[in-house]
Each structure stands twice: as C-alpha cells, then as structure tokens.
Design a protein around this motif. Structure first.
Motif, PDB file in Angstrom:
ATOM      1  N   ALA A   1      -0.517   9.706 -11.631  1.00 13.55           N
ATOM      2  CA  ALA A   1       0.892   9.615 -11.254  1.00 13.55           C
ATOM      3  C   ALA A   1       1.148   8.279 -10.568  1.00 13.55           C
ATOM      4  CB  ALA A   1       1.280  10.757 -10.326  1.00 13.55           C
ATOM      5  N   VAL A   2       2.286   7.691 -10.891  1.00 14.85           N
ATOM      6  CA  VAL A   2       2.732   6.495 -10.180  1.00 14.85           C
ATOM      7  C   VAL A   2       3.739   6.985  -9.157  1.00 14.85           C
ATOM      8  CG1 VAL A   2       3.600   4.151 -10.412  1.00 14.85           C
ATOM      9  CG2 VAL A   2       2.499   5.257 -12.369  1.00 14.85           C
TER      10      VAL A   2
ATOM     11  N   ASP B   1      -3.160  -4.086  -3.752  1.00 18.09           N
ATOM     12  CA  ASP B   1      -3.825  -4.855  -4.800  1.00 18.09           C
ATOM     13  C   ASP B   1      -2.837  -5.739  -5.556  1.00 18.09           C
ATOM     14  OD1 ASP B   1      -6.383  -3.298  -4.499  1.00 18.09           O
ATOM     15  OD2 ASP B   1      -5.075  -1.673  -5.199  1.00 18.09           O
ATOM     16  N   LEU B   2      -1.556  -5.328  -5.550  1.00 18.68           N
ATOM     17  CA  LEU B   2      -0.516  -6.055  -6.282  1.00 18.68           C
ATOM     18  C   LEU B   2       0.667  -6.313  -5.347  1.00 18.68           C
ATOM     19  CD1 LEU B   2      -0.619  -3.860  -9.515  1.00 18.68           C
ATOM     20  CD2 LEU B   2      -1.584  -6.166  -9.277  1.00 18.68           C
ATOM     21  N   PRO B   3       0.467  -7.134  -4.305  1.00 27.49           N
ATOM     22  CA  PRO B   3       1.536  -7.352  -3.321  1.00 27.49           C
ATOM     23  C   PRO B   3       2.690  -8.157  -3.902  1.00 27.49           C
ATOM     24  CG  PRO B   3      -0.294  -8.851  -2.917  1.00 27.49           C
ATOM     25  CD  PRO B   3      -0.750  -7.919  -4.001  1.00 27.49           C
ATOM     26  N   GLY B   4       3.866  -7.998  -3.279  1.00 26.38           N
ATOM     27  CA  GLY B   4       5.023  -8.789  -3.674  1.00 26.38           C
ATOM     28  C   GLY B   4       5.786  -8.245  -4.859  1.00 26.38           C
ATOM     29  N   ILE B   5       5.298  -7.159  -5.472  1.00 24.70           N
ATOM     30  CA  ILE B   5       5.972  -6.611  -6.648  1.00 24.70           C
ATOM     31  C   ILE B   5       7.155  -5.740  -6.242  1.00 24.70           C
ATOM     32  CG2 ILE B   5       5.716  -4.989  -8.570  1.00 24.70           C
ATOM     33  CD1 ILE B   5       2.951  -5.994  -8.992  1.00 24.70           C
ATOM     34  N   ILE B   6       6.989  -4.947  -5.183  1.00 18.41           N
ATOM     35  CA  ILE B   6       8.020  -3.986  -4.799  1.00 18.41           C
ATOM     36  C   ILE B   6       8.617  -4.371  -3.450  1.00 18.41           C
ATOM     37  CG2 ILE B   6       8.516  -1.574  -4.325  1.00 18.41           C
ATOM     38  CD1 ILE B   6       6.201  -0.821  -6.138  1.00 18.41           C
TER      39      ILE B   6
ATOM     40  N   LEU C   1       7.488  -0.500 -13.415  1.00 27.19           N
ATOM     41  CA  LEU C   1       7.092  -1.900 -13.256  1.00 27.19           C
ATOM     42  C   LEU C   1       5.673  -2.006 -12.708  1.00 27.19           C
ATOM     43  CD1 LEU C   1       7.723  -4.967 -13.168  1.00 27.19           C
ATOM     44  CD2 LEU C   1       8.690  -4.592 -10.893  1.00 27.19           C
ATOM     45  N   LEU C   2       5.351  -1.189 -11.709  1.00 23.02           N
ATOM     46  CA  LEU C   2       4.006  -1.215 -11.126  1.00 23.02           C
ATOM     47  C   LEU C   2       2.963  -0.827 -12.169  1.00 23.02           C
ATOM     48  CD1 LEU C   2       2.190  -1.501  -8.630  1.00 23.02           C
ATOM     49  CD2 LEU C   2       2.704   0.881  -8.073  1.00 23.02           C
ATOM     50  N   LEU C   3       3.239   0.223 -12.939  1.00 22.24           N
ATOM     51  CA  LEU C   3       2.306   0.659 -13.973  1.00 22.24           C
ATOM     52  C   LEU C   3       2.143  -0.408 -15.044  1.00 22.24           C
ATOM     53  CD1 LEU C   3       0.567   2.866 -15.327  1.00 22.24           C
ATOM     54  CD2 LEU C   3       2.655   3.690 -16.425  1.00 22.24           C
ATOM     55  N   LEU C   4       3.255  -0.975 -15.501  1.00 25.13           N
ATOM     56  CA  LEU C   4       3.189  -2.011 -16.532  1.00 25.13           C
ATOM     57  C   LEU C   4       2.364  -3.212 -16.077  1.00 25.13           C
ATOM     58  CD1 LEU C   4       6.889  -2.009 -17.820  1.00 25.13           C
ATOM     59  CD2 LEU C   4       4.859  -1.382 -19.150  1.00 25.13           C
ATOM     60  N   THR C   5       2.541  -3.590 -14.825  1.00 26.24           N
ATOM     61  CA  THR C   5       1.795  -4.736 -14.289  1.00 26.24           C
ATOM     62  C   THR C   5       0.302  -4.445 -14.268  1.00 26.24           C
ATOM     63  OG1 THR C   5       3.698  -5.308 -12.893  1.00 26.24           O
ATOM     64  CG2 THR C   5       1.581  -6.301 -12.332  1.00 26.24           C
TER      65      THR C   5
ATOM     66  N   GLY D   1       0.806  -1.214   0.000  1.00 29.08           N
ATOM     67  CA  GLY D   1       0.000   0.000   0.000  1.00 29.08           C
ATOM     68  C   GLY D   1       0.839   1.264   0.000  1.00 29.08           C
ATOM     69  N   GLY D   2       2.153   1.115   0.113  1.00 31.05           N
ATOM     70  CA  GLY D   2       3.031   2.275   0.155  1.00 31.05           C
ATOM     71  C   GLY D   2       3.326   2.879  -1.199  1.00 31.05           C
ATOM     72  N   ASP D   3       3.042   2.133  -2.271  1.00 27.24           N
ATOM     73  CA  ASP D   3       3.222   2.616  -3.640  1.00 27.24           C
ATOM     74  C   ASP D   3       1.910   2.436  -4.386  1.00 27.24           C
ATOM     75  OD1 ASP D   3       6.502   2.673  -4.160  1.00 27.24           O
ATOM     76  OD2 ASP D   3       5.870   1.192  -2.682  1.00 27.24           O
TER      77      ASP D   3
END
Length: 334
Positions: free
Chosen positions: A189-190, A212-217, A151-155, A120-122
């Motif tokens: 904005a990302v 919503d997308l854990p483990g990515i960062i 990477l977050l945006l692309l995912t 949730g920090g990004d």
C-alpha cells in the motif's frame, strides 16, 4: 376644515417620511449584510500536515486578520476536486503535485502557502516477503490513482525500471489503502502515517518512504485563481494568520498539538508521533522556498518537475508551468 385638512396633511407627511426612513434603514441593513465577507472555504483530508489550519482557526489568528475561514474534511481526492471545480469550496490543502494536476484539468489553482515537506511521513508498506521495489512486479498495490501516492509509487518504480503497469493496482484513498494492508487484503500500500507505523501489525514493513525520496511531497494550501484575483486582501490575511500559527506552535507546543489533534479528530499521541515525519514550514521557510518574483526559489523547480513527470507518464495532457501554479506575492507580503 382648514385645520382638519392641515392635520390630515401633516399626518400624511409623517407617514411618508417614516416609510422613507424605514425603507432607507432596510436598504442600509441590506447593504451591511451584503457587504459582510464570505468565509474562505478550505477543504482537506485527515493528515497531520494540515493541523496548523486548525491551530490558526482555534487561536483566532484568522479573526485577528479580519477573515473567517471554514475548514471541511473530505477524505477522497476526487471528491475534493469536485468540490473545488463546482465552487463549493475556495481552496484546498493538498500536496503540490495535486495542485499541478488541478491546473492541468482546467481548474486553475494558485498555491500561496507551504505547510510541510514529507520526510518519512509517506511511503510504501509491503509484506515481509517483498524485499525490493522490483519485487512489487505482479503484486497487488493499493493507492489512489492520480494522487501524491501515485507520484511516489511511480517515482520508486521508475528508479527500479518498472511502471505502474507492472503492478496490480487497487484503487482506494491513502487511508483506506493503509487499512486494507493492515487487514491483509493487499500485498502493498502507498499510504501515510499512522498506517506506515502500523505495518508491523500486519507482518509487514516500510519498503520506501519519503526519507529515501525527499522533496517529492510538499503539502500546500492553494486557492482557485478566481478567488485569489477577487479577494487578494483576504488571501494575504490568510497567509498572515498561518505565519502567526506557526510562530505560536513554536512557543506553545503541547497546547498546539492538542488543538491540532482535536481539529483533525485523531489522538494527540498519534499526532505527535507523525509530526516527526514532516518538516513544517514557518514564514521564513516559505520565503526561502518561494523566493521572490525576481528570484524564484526551489519550490518552482519542484512544481515544474511534478508537472513534467505527470506529462511523461501520460496522466495529464498539458503540463502547466510552475508560474501558473505558484503565487509568491502573499508570502512576499509578510
């Protein structure tokens, strides 16, 4: 005459011995000075997740384990990469996927410590009239190309059947992207905290976050491979100090928060508010995620996924293996 000659000879002997002594003392001083350890130089951007580095420094844990660490804040990712490639710094605190891209760019890095997992920090902030990731098509989106934000945006885009070619990219750092969004200069904005929380100030909201997308960062500390090979004892001392810092934080939360906020030059209220969006990792969490050389942990899958993803997106030409980027030796040595 004999007595005078003997006296002169004695004086000469004394002078020669004194000169030799001075020379030896100078050589010894030079050796002692030359043998003094160079500090490990680590660069980082302003981000809550990197606070434990300042805690380890301020509470003397680096000194306790016999090393000096120099911390420098460089906000731009490109500038941090240049500092590493040019040898101005030895290591960098950054997300795991960035360490992967460094290795792909022929700047071999070895991650030795895991700081936190973003939960949730990004995220992606958007104006209130944008209701889904699909609605980003054709919109101005501020983010830093080739970074974790990318990477977050692309995912997120991939899950919606889109690519970054479907949005109008506005290149800037994560912090600047957040500020630009709050100022109403872009549609989305990302970015990271505290800009995510400030989205409502700009008639906006958080569309997607790492909840919503854990483990990515996963935030990490890595050093140039050459530094790891040349200074293994210092790297072990660094890891030992970070483990101590995390233990100290658990027992002295209020004091630690103040120290870390001051180190990052942010308000302690802002620091504590953003801590909740991160899952910080102590020694045991590091051991669980790294695993061992015989039984690798889940962080190896995360590194390989990032490498494969960037290759698929055409952002890197060669996908480094997880074994090239991660080094579990020092966590195993705790």
């Amino acid at each position: 005459m004999k007595k005078l000659g003997l006296t002169l000879f004695s004086i000469l002997i004394v002078l020669v011995l004194a000169a030799c002594g001075a020379s030896e003392a100078g050589d010894n001083a030079g050796r002692e000075e030359g043998s003094a350890k160079e500090p490990l130089k680590v660069t980082l951007p302003t981000w809550t997740g990197y606070g434990p580095l300042f805690l380890a420094q301020e509470k003397g844990f680096f000194e306790k384990h016999g090393i000096e660490v120099e911390l420098s804040i460089i906000e731009g990712l490109a500038e941090r990469k240049q500092a590493l490639a040019g040898g101005q710094v030895d290591g960098m605190a950054t997300a795991l996927d960035v360490q992967v891209t460094m290795a792909a760019a022929d700047v071999p890095m070895e991650v030795v410590w895991l700081l936190d997992d973003s939960y949730g920090g990004d995220g992606i902030t958007v104006k209130n009239n944008i209701h889904s990731v699909e609605d980003l098509k054709g919109k101005q989106v501020a983010f830093e190309q080739g970074s974790t934000s990318h990477l977050l945006l692309l995912t997120a885009l991939e899950e919606a059947g889109l690519t970054d070619q479907d949005v109008e990219m506005v290149q800037m750092s994560a912090g600047d992207a957040g500020a630009a969004f709050v100022a109403g200069q872009v549609d989305a904005a990302v970015t990271w905290e505290p800009w995510l929380s400030k989205a409502s100030e700009a008639d906006g909201k958080i569309l997607v976050s790492t909840k919503d997308l854990p483990g990515i960062i996963v935030d990490t500390v890595g050093f140039r491979k050459s530094v790891v090979e040349e200074r293994p004892e210092d790297i072990q001392a660094f890891v030992n100090a970070m483990a101590d810092a995390m233990d100290y934080w658990k027992e002295n939360e209020e004091e630690s928060n103040q120290i870390m906020a001051e180190g990052l030059n942010i308000d302690v209220e802002e620091f504590t508010a953003t801590v909740t969006g991160l899952k910080f990792m102590d020694a045991q969490a590091n051991k669980n995620l790294f695993g061992t050389s015989k039984q690798q942990g889940d962080i190896y899958s995360s590194a390989q996924n990032a490498s494969d993803f960037y290759l698929e997106q055409g952002l890197i030409e060669i996908a480094p293996s997880a074994d090239e980027v991660l080094n579990s030796t020092f966590v195993e040595g705790l």
